[in-house]
Design a protein around this motif. Structure first.
Motif, PDB file in Angstrom:
ATOM      1  N   LYS A 276       0.831  -1.207   0.000  1.00  0.00           N
ATOM      2  CA  LYS A 276       0.000   0.000   0.000  1.00  0.00           C
ATOM      3  C   LYS A 276       0.866   1.259   0.000  1.00  0.00           C
ATOM      4  CE  LYS A 276      -4.025  -2.032   2.307  1.00  0.00           C
ATOM      5  NZ  LYS A 276      -4.900  -1.972   3.504  1.00  0.00           N
ATOM      6  N   LEU A 277       1.946   1.212   0.802  1.00  0.00           N
ATOM      7  CA  LEU A 277       2.831   2.368   0.883  1.00  0.00           C
ATOM      8  C   LEU A 277       3.481   2.647  -0.471  1.00  0.00           C
ATOM      9  CD1 LEU A 277       4.247   4.548   2.566  1.00  0.00           C
ATOM     10  CD2 LEU A 277       6.000   2.851   3.139  1.00  0.00           C
ATOM     11  N   GLU A 278       3.914   1.611  -1.174  1.00  0.00           N
ATOM     12  CA  GLU A 278       4.517   1.795  -2.496  1.00  0.00           C
ATOM     13  C   GLU A 278       3.520   2.414  -3.466  1.00  0.00           C
ATOM     14  OE1 GLU A 278       5.836  -2.068  -3.515  1.00  0.00           O
ATOM     15  OE2 GLU A 278       7.666  -1.975  -2.280  1.00  0.00           O
ATOM     16  N   ARG A 279       2.254   1.949  -3.378  1.00  0.00           N
ATOM     17  CA  ARG A 279       1.241   2.549  -4.248  1.00  0.00           C
ATOM     18  C   ARG A 279       1.020   4.017  -3.914  1.00  0.00           C
ATOM     19  NH1 ARG A 279      -1.373  -2.580  -3.534  1.00  0.00           N
ATOM     20  NH2 ARG A 279      -2.707  -1.699  -1.894  1.00  0.00           N
ATOM     21  N   GLU A 280       0.998   4.332  -2.620  1.00  0.00           N
ATOM     22  CA  GLU A 280       0.818   5.735  -2.220  1.00  0.00           C
ATOM     23  C   GLU A 280       2.009   6.593  -2.634  1.00  0.00           C
ATOM     24  OE1 GLU A 280      -1.807   7.235  -0.935  1.00  0.00           O
ATOM     25  OE2 GLU A 280      -2.892   5.330  -1.098  1.00  0.00           O
ATOM     26  N   ILE A 281       3.220   6.023  -2.520  1.00  0.00           N
ATOM     27  CA  ILE A 281       4.412   6.770  -2.942  1.00  0.00           C
ATOM     28  C   ILE A 281       4.350   7.054  -4.443  1.00  0.00           C
ATOM     29  CG2 ILE A 281       6.911   6.580  -3.268  1.00  0.00           C
ATOM     30  CD1 ILE A 281       7.038   5.112  -0.598  1.00  0.00           C
TER      31      ILE A 281
ATOM     32  N   ARG B  28       1.880   9.762  -5.024  1.00  0.00           N
ATOM     33  CA  ARG B  28       2.434  11.049  -4.606  1.00  0.00           C
ATOM     34  C   ARG B  28       3.442  11.559  -5.634  1.00  0.00           C
ATOM     35  NH1 ARG B  28       5.073  12.637   1.269  1.00  0.00           N
ATOM     36  NH2 ARG B  28       5.726  14.742   0.671  1.00  0.00           N
ATOM     37  N   ARG B  29       4.273  10.663  -6.178  1.00  0.00           N
ATOM     38  CA  ARG B  29       5.242  11.069  -7.182  1.00  0.00           C
ATOM     39  C   ARG B  29       4.550  11.651  -8.409  1.00  0.00           C
ATOM     40  NH1 ARG B  29       6.744   8.781 -11.570  1.00  0.00           N
ATOM     41  NH2 ARG B  29       5.652   6.852 -11.019  1.00  0.00           N
ATOM     42  N   ARG B  30       3.488  10.949  -8.870  1.00  0.00           N
ATOM     43  CA  ARG B  30       2.758  11.456 -10.035  1.00  0.00           C
ATOM     44  C   ARG B  30       2.086  12.789  -9.727  1.00  0.00           C
ATOM     45  NH1 ARG B  30       1.053   5.963 -10.514  1.00  0.00           N
ATOM     46  NH2 ARG B  30      -1.007   6.550  -9.700  1.00  0.00           N
ATOM     47  N   ALA B  31       1.542  12.906  -8.501  1.00  0.00           N
ATOM     48  CA  ALA B  31       0.901  14.165  -8.117  1.00  0.00           C
ATOM     49  C   ALA B  31       1.916  15.305  -8.059  1.00  0.00           C
ATOM     50  CB  ALA B  31       0.201  14.012  -6.769  1.00  0.00           C
ATOM     51  N   GLU B  32       3.135  15.007  -7.540  1.00  0.00           N
ATOM     52  CA  GLU B  32       4.167  16.043  -7.471  1.00  0.00           C
ATOM     53  C   GLU B  32       4.609  16.468  -8.869  1.00  0.00           C
ATOM     54  OE1 GLU B  32       7.177  14.288  -5.076  1.00  0.00           O
ATOM     55  OE2 GLU B  32       6.261  14.942  -3.168  1.00  0.00           O
ATOM     56  N   GLU B  33       4.734  15.500  -9.794  1.00  0.00           N
ATOM     57  CA  GLU B  33       5.100  15.843 -11.167  1.00  0.00           C
ATOM     58  C   GLU B  33       4.030  16.710 -11.814  1.00  0.00           C
ATOM     59  OE1 GLU B  33       5.718  12.125 -13.079  1.00  0.00           O
ATOM     60  OE2 GLU B  33       7.683  11.765 -12.152  1.00  0.00           O
ATOM     61  N   GLN B  34       2.765  16.352 -11.577  1.00  0.00           N
ATOM     62  CA  GLN B  34       1.674  17.153 -12.130  1.00  0.00           C
ATOM     63  C   GLN B  34       1.660  18.542 -11.518  1.00  0.00           C
ATOM     64  OE1 GLN B  34       0.028  15.797 -14.522  1.00  0.00           O
ATOM     65  NE2 GLN B  34      -1.506  17.341 -14.959  1.00  0.00           N
ATOM     66  N   ASN B  35       1.903  18.594 -10.207  1.00  0.00           N
ATOM     67  CA  ASN B  35       1.931  19.884  -9.515  1.00  0.00           C
ATOM     68  C   ASN B  35       3.071  20.760 -10.038  1.00  0.00           C
ATOM     69  OD1 ASN B  35       1.174  21.770  -7.424  1.00  0.00           O
ATOM     70  ND2 ASN B  35       2.957  21.097  -6.279  1.00  0.00           N
TER      71      ASN B  35
END
Length: 606
Positions: free
Chosen positions: A263-268, A271-278
């Motif tokens: 689950k943590l890997e999926r959340e990471i 988060r990585r994709r969200a940070e790239e989009q941000n």
């Protein structure tokens, strides 16, 4: 801020001699004065003077009266207005003072990246003094605030550390701790087993003694001897059960740990994709901010931080806006002419004036002028240059626009890093003569109708009817600097070297000159240096006999347009070439279309 910290900042500021345009008022009390008076006097100390402040991309840098007082930096339009309220203020408590990396006269005062004052001093010494005083003032203010925070924040720090300790654990850390605890229990078990064995031996010995006696050992109060061996076996089994249970719990936690890890890997990953989009959105927002709220860092200049592609996008947007405004203005002008039934001046009326004289187009009246040798030489050179072909002479011409009758060629050349690509264009139009084409290109009263970027055109000197000296100012297109050009323009009829089938040749040659050099009207323009020739030939139908009646359908005009322009300034090379490629074909089509429209209902002029 306490009086001591304020005094410290201002005593340091006093050690640096202020520049001539900066005033530092220092109120220093004698040792006999009270501490209250000293604090009052220290708080009244000011740093004030004139600096240039960036206002906006229209007005640029403007002088402003800057005042530092009581930890606040304020600005006024002038010193005389300082008694009527400031135009803006920044608290130095949360401000960042930064000297510009490349501009030795500039420094910025920034608060939370939202409020940014771009300031410029007259000299580098002035800037150094302002920056040092503001930094010292801020440092002493900050040290006082830090003391206050330490005085009130000990309990908060303890709570923060506890929360950090509790929340900082992970599943891996929990698993490791549990394994350590199980190891401790194993150790305790071994110790306990050893103790039990020792006691067991003791009680076994007691049991043997009891058996040897005929009378059971009386422990008092009617109690019998306890079966310690049975009890120890039971205790050992219980301990082993506890350990087995703990081991089972550890296995369950390990399995749960794997689930949580996935689950943590999926959340990471999320988060990585969200940070790239941000990050992508932030870059887009910054790009929009640069275009919507341009500051001095994005202006054309040696310190510009605007990328080349964004520079071109901004210039292209500005050119499109100018073109839309010109089309609207032309429509309104046309409607006004129709409503007022205005009649255009026929060419016969023009011919009755200066253009009707035989000397027009020969340069006879300009031969006595100091510029004539240069004018005559450049015109002959440019005419020879215009008659040269492209493609076969091996001089590097490349076609960059091929739109029917319009063909445009260029050679990529740079001088001292500045784009100076020579341009040569060929075009053929119907319904106009060579003289008509050159007439509308030369006469200043028509120039505003077809030159979209022209802001002002001033005749500095009328050398003769066919030779004029111009100062021409172009509209400013952000982020490029505004530009102007001073040049002479000469219109001439050519009587030699006619192509087969051509009846006449006319040229207009424009060339930059330093003669009677004039400054730009606003003093901020970048000077353009240019050499341009428009060479036109009139062709009539085959078999035409002189004296036969002609209509405009019988006329063909072959045009050769050559230019070499040094735009000056610091515009990026790739952006300039992209603008040239976009604008030159549009300019030639717009100009020739304008001439055809102006001449269609007028008598033919040769």
């Amino acid at each position: 801020m306490t009086a001591d910290s304020t005094a410290t900042a201002q005593q340091r500021a006093m050690h640096t001699p202020p520049p001539s345009n900066v005033v530092t008022d220092n109120a220093v009390g004698s040792q006999s004065e009270s501490s209250e008076e000293e604090e009052y006097l220290d708080n009244s100390v000011e740093l004030r003077g004139y600096l240039s402040k960036w206002t906006n991309y229209i007005y640029g840098w403007q002088p402003r009266y800057i005042v530092l007082k009581d930890g606040t930096l304020s600005y006024y339009k002038s010193e005389s207005e300082s008694d009527f309220g400031c135009r803006g203020a920044i608290s130095l408590t949360k401000a960042t003072i930064k000297a510009h990396e490349s501009d030795e006269l500039r420094f910025d005062v920034v608060v939370n990246n939202l409020n940014n004052w771009c300031l410029r001093a007259e000299t580098s010494e002035d800037r150094m003094h302002w920056v040092e005083v503001l930094q010292l003032y801020k440092e002493d203010t900050g040290s006082t605030d830090t003391t206050s925070l330490r005085r009130h924040g000990s309990t908060m720090s303890l709570q923060s550390n506890t929360i950090s300790l509790a929340s900082g654990g992970s599943l891996k850390k929990t698993q490791r701790n549990l394994r350590e605890k199980v190891g401790e229990l194993e150790t305790f078990k071994d110790i306990l087993f050893g103790q039990i064995e020792t006691l067991q031996r003791y009680f076994d010995a007691c049991s043997e003694i009891n058996k040897s006696n005929s009378t059971p050992l009386d422990l008092g109060d009617g109690l019998k001897a306890i079966d310690f061996k049975g009890e120890s076996i039971t205790f050992r089994a219980t301990t082993s059960g506890v350990l087995s249970t703990l081991q089972h719990c550890l296995e369950i936690i390990a399995e749960s740990d794997e689930s949580w890890k996935r689950k943590l890997e999926r959340e990471i990953d999320k988060r990585r994709r969200a940070e790239e989009q941000n990050k992508k959105f932030k870059e887009e927002i910054e790009k929009l901010k640069r275009l919507s709220y341009p500051g001095p860092d994005f202006e054309e200049g040696p310190h510009s931080t605007l990328p080349e592609d964004e520079f071109f996008d901004a210039v292209e947007t500005g050119l499109e806006k100018i073109e839309e405004d010109m089309q609207l203005r032309f429509k309104l002008k046309l409607q006004s002419q129709i409503s007022q039934s205005l009649v255009n001046v026929p060419h016969e009326a023009v011919a009755e004036g200066e253009e009707a004289r035989e000397e027009f187009g020969t340069g006879a009246e300009a031969k006595t002028h100091a510029l004539w040798p240069e004018i005559d030489r450049v015109c002959k050179e440019q005419l020879h240059y215009a008659r040269e072909g492209v493609g076969q002479d091996g001089n590097g011409w490349q076609i960059f626009a091929d739109e029917g009758e319009i063909k445009m060629y260029k050679r990529e050349e740079e001088v001292n890093g500045m784009v100076m690509d020579p341009l040569k264009a060929y075009h053929t139009v119907q319904g106009v003569t060579a003289r008509e084409m050159c007439h509308y290109f030369f006469m200043p009263e028509f120039r505003n109708d077809w030159e979209t970027t022209l802001e002002d055109c001033t005749i500095l000197e009328k050398i003769s009817a066919d030779t004029l000296l111009f100062l021409q100012t172009h509209k400013r297109i952000w982020p490029a600097s505004q530009r102007d050009a001073q040049f002479w323009s000469h219109m001439r009829k050519i009587n030699d070297g006619l192509e087969p089938g051509a009846t006449d040749t006319w040229i207009v040659c424009n060339n930059s000159t330093e003669y009677a050099k004039q400054q730009s009207k606003n003093g901020k323009c970048v000077r353009i240096f240019l050499t341009v020739i428009l060479a036109c030939q009139t062709h009539l139908p085959e078999g035409y006999v002189k004296g036969q009646p002609l209509n405009r359908d019988d006329l063909t005009c072959k045009i050769t347009y050559c230019s070499v322009v040094n735009p000056g300034g610091w515009a990026p090379a790739s952006a300039l070439r992209a603008v040239y490629k976009r604008e030159y074909p549009k300019f030639l089509k717009r100009f020739t279309g304008y001439v055809i429209d102006q001449c269609k209902d007028k008598p033919i002029m040769f």
